[in-house]
Design an enzyme around this catalytic site. Structure first.
Site, PDB file in Angstrom:
ATOM      1  N   ALA A 107       0.840  -1.209   0.000  1.00 61.66           N
ATOM      2  CA  ALA A 107       0.000   0.000   0.000  1.00 61.66           C
ATOM      3  C   ALA A 107       0.866   1.246   0.000  1.00 61.66           C
ATOM      4  CB  ALA A 107      -0.899   0.010   1.236  1.00 61.66           C
ATOM      5  N   SER A 156      11.804   1.216  -2.637  1.00 61.92           N
ATOM      6  CA  SER A 156      11.876   1.811  -3.976  1.00 61.92           C
ATOM      7  C   SER A 156      13.264   2.349  -4.304  1.00 61.92           C
ATOM      8  CB  SER A 156      10.871   2.955  -4.049  1.00 61.92           C
ATOM      9  OG  SER A 156      11.114   3.757  -5.166  1.00 61.92           O
ATOM     10  N   GLU A 158      13.649   4.988  -5.713  1.00 61.68           N
ATOM     11  CA  GLU A 158      13.569   6.429  -5.450  1.00 61.68           C
ATOM     12  C   GLU A 158      14.379   6.796  -4.196  1.00 61.68           C
ATOM     13  OE1 GLU A 158      11.785   9.343  -6.918  1.00 61.68           O
ATOM     14  OE2 GLU A 158      12.329   7.968  -8.499  1.00 61.68           O
ATOM     15  N   TYR A 179       7.744  11.422  -1.053  1.00 64.03           N
ATOM     16  CA  TYR A 179       7.512   9.976  -1.231  1.00 64.03           C
ATOM     17  C   TYR A 179       8.789   9.193  -0.904  1.00 64.03           C
ATOM     18  CZ  TYR A 179       7.243   5.538  -3.810  1.00 64.03           C
ATOM     19  OH  TYR A 179       7.288   4.208  -4.167  1.00 64.03           O
ATOM     20  N   THR A 220       5.287   5.978 -18.301  1.00 68.73           N
ATOM     21  CA  THR A 220       5.259   4.916 -19.326  1.00 68.73           C
ATOM     22  C   THR A 220       3.839   4.683 -19.842  1.00 68.73           C
ATOM     23  OG1 THR A 220       5.000   3.298 -17.554  1.00 68.73           O
ATOM     24  CG2 THR A 220       7.245   3.682 -18.385  1.00 68.73           C
TER      25      THR A 220
END
Ligand code: NDP
Ligand code: GDR
Length: 367
Positions: A107, A156, A158, A179, A220
């Site tokens: 989530a 991630s 990131e 994030y 994408t």
């Protein structure tokens, strides 16, 4: 499937031999990865429970094709329950009810650009949400003694942010968005719960992975949706931001297998999952438009609103640990991925065209 579990076996939790099925609990089951992971686990014989949040419209489109009415107890092996990672009591209650062997925390408010708009909410779901679930697992184990339970945290690439590639498990994090900062917190909460309480908890540090089920506002899918609609004559322009960012793009179907593999090891650990190939957004455009005989330069318009306050320029993973220890490797390469997404979105645009021609849909309504 043999099991060493001591709980009594409800009829619908047993396989044809009467053995207890493995039980998985997935947060974020309605997302891209949740849907692929559910299919993967059902194929392996699991019973899969997904936590879904309340929304004003149905949000189960990605799993509708595998949904079987729960009244059909012997066939329905995927079950959905209302909960939210911002509601600790719901997490603990479902753990106690479902008694999962494996918990996958997928989530998230997963859109990087949106996290600059709603930073507080993003941290609550992505960072504190992971902490709530880990704490629910810890207290569930302490109350029930079910210490065999295993936890996967969706980390991630990131988190690496501005640290140059190639990025591996030992590369320092330098997150560049609310994030990414929140994912770093979730990563360290997971490490801490592993070290402090001995919980079998793993961080997957997954690089970008895409599919025809990708949300339509990730670059994408935004591109392949536009390619389909432009090809079919429903759209002419595509507004984008930074085309020079590079990403290591893989196929989501391959990546969910790595999540599962991490939880089948003897010891919990953290793994980078990546194709080890990086391409710019511009290269993605070239392959996607070129595949259907179009030139992206005739359609793409740069719009400043899609630039981010801080950008992540270049992600390219070093996934040698996952390849050597888990035996994982990606099956779908970059061009194959782009073409798979374009093929699906051309078909989707054809179906939209039927609705437009029949007057049921506005052609100008862009995804
Ligand atoms: P999606 O955005 O497609 O799915 C996110 C899921 O989280 C949805 O099911 C969403 O529900 C659910 N969710 C959001 N907020 C809450 C909440 N408060 N309580 C419960 N559920 C909530 O993401 P992906 O499937 O692409 O990614 C899965 C995970 O992996 C995420 O954590 C993401 O950050 C991470 N990740 C993804 C990568 C990628 O390239 N796809 C790469 C690395 C990490 P709803 O459907 O109702 O919106
Ligand atoms: P990302 O994915 O931020 O890498 O996060 P996204 O597809 O949103 O952006 C990739 C790159 O494309 C550039 N870009 C645009 N992006 C979007 N969304 N829309 C545009 O119009 C656009 N134009 C250019 C972005 O600036 C960026 O450089 C995804 C998410 O799935 C995260 O949850 C996950 O953790 C990471 O991948 C790994």
């Amino acid at each position: 499937m043999a099991s060493n579990r001591s709980e009594s076996i409800p009829a619908d939790a047993a396989d044809s031999n009467g053995d207890r099925r493995k039980v998985a609990l997935i947060t974020g089951i309605t997302g891209q990865d949740g849907s692929y992971l559910t299919e993967f686990l059902l194929d392996k014989g699991y019973e899969v429970h997904g936590l879904i949040r309340r929304s004003s419209n149905f949000n189960t489109q990605r799993v509708n094709h595998i949904y079987i009415d729960p009244h059909n107890v012997h066939k329905a092996r995927m079950k959905l329950h209302y909960a939210d990672v911002t509601d600790a009591s719901s997490l603990r209650r479902w753990l106690d009810t479902i008694l999962p062997d494996e918990v996958y925390n997928l989530a998230a408010q997963s859109h990087v650009a949106v996290s600059f708009e709603i930073p507080d909410y993003t941290a609550d779901v992505v960072a504190t949400g992971a902490l709530r679930l880990l704490e629910a697992v810890r207290s569930h184990i302490s109350a029930t003694g079910r210490s065999h339970i295993r936890y996967y945290q969706a980390g991630s690439s990131e988190m690496f942010g501005s640290t140059p590639p190639p990025q591996s498990e030992t590369t320092p994090f330098h997150p560049r968005s609310p994030y990414a900062v929140s994912k770093c917190a979730a990563h360290w909460y997971t490490v801490n719960y592993r070290e402090a309480y001995g919980i079998f908890a793993c961080n997957g540090i997954l690089f970008n992975h895409e599919s025809p089920r990708r949300g339509e506002n990730f670059v994408t899918r935004k591109i392949t949706r536009a390619v389909g609609r432009i090809k079919i004559g429903l759209q002419s322009k595509l507004f984008l931001g930074n085309l020079q960012a590079s990403r290591d793009w893989g196929f989501a179907g391959d990546y969910v297998e790595a999540m599962w593999m991490m939880l089948q090891q003897e010891k919990p650990d953290d793994y980078v999952v990546a194709t080890e190939e990086s391409h710019t957004v511009e290269e993605f455009l070239e392959v996607a438009f070129g595949y259907v005989g179009l030139n992206w330069k005739d359609h793409v318009v740069i719009d400043k609103r899609y630039f981010r306050p801080t950008e992540v320029d270049n992600l390219k993973g070093d996934s040698s640990k996952a390849r050597n220890v888990l035996g994982w490797k990606p099956r779908v390469g970059f061009e194959q991925l782009v073409k798979m997404m374009v093929d699906e979105d051309v078909e989707l645009a054809k179906r939209e065209k039927v609705l437009v021609d029949a007057g049921y849909m506005d052609a100008q309504q862009q995804p």
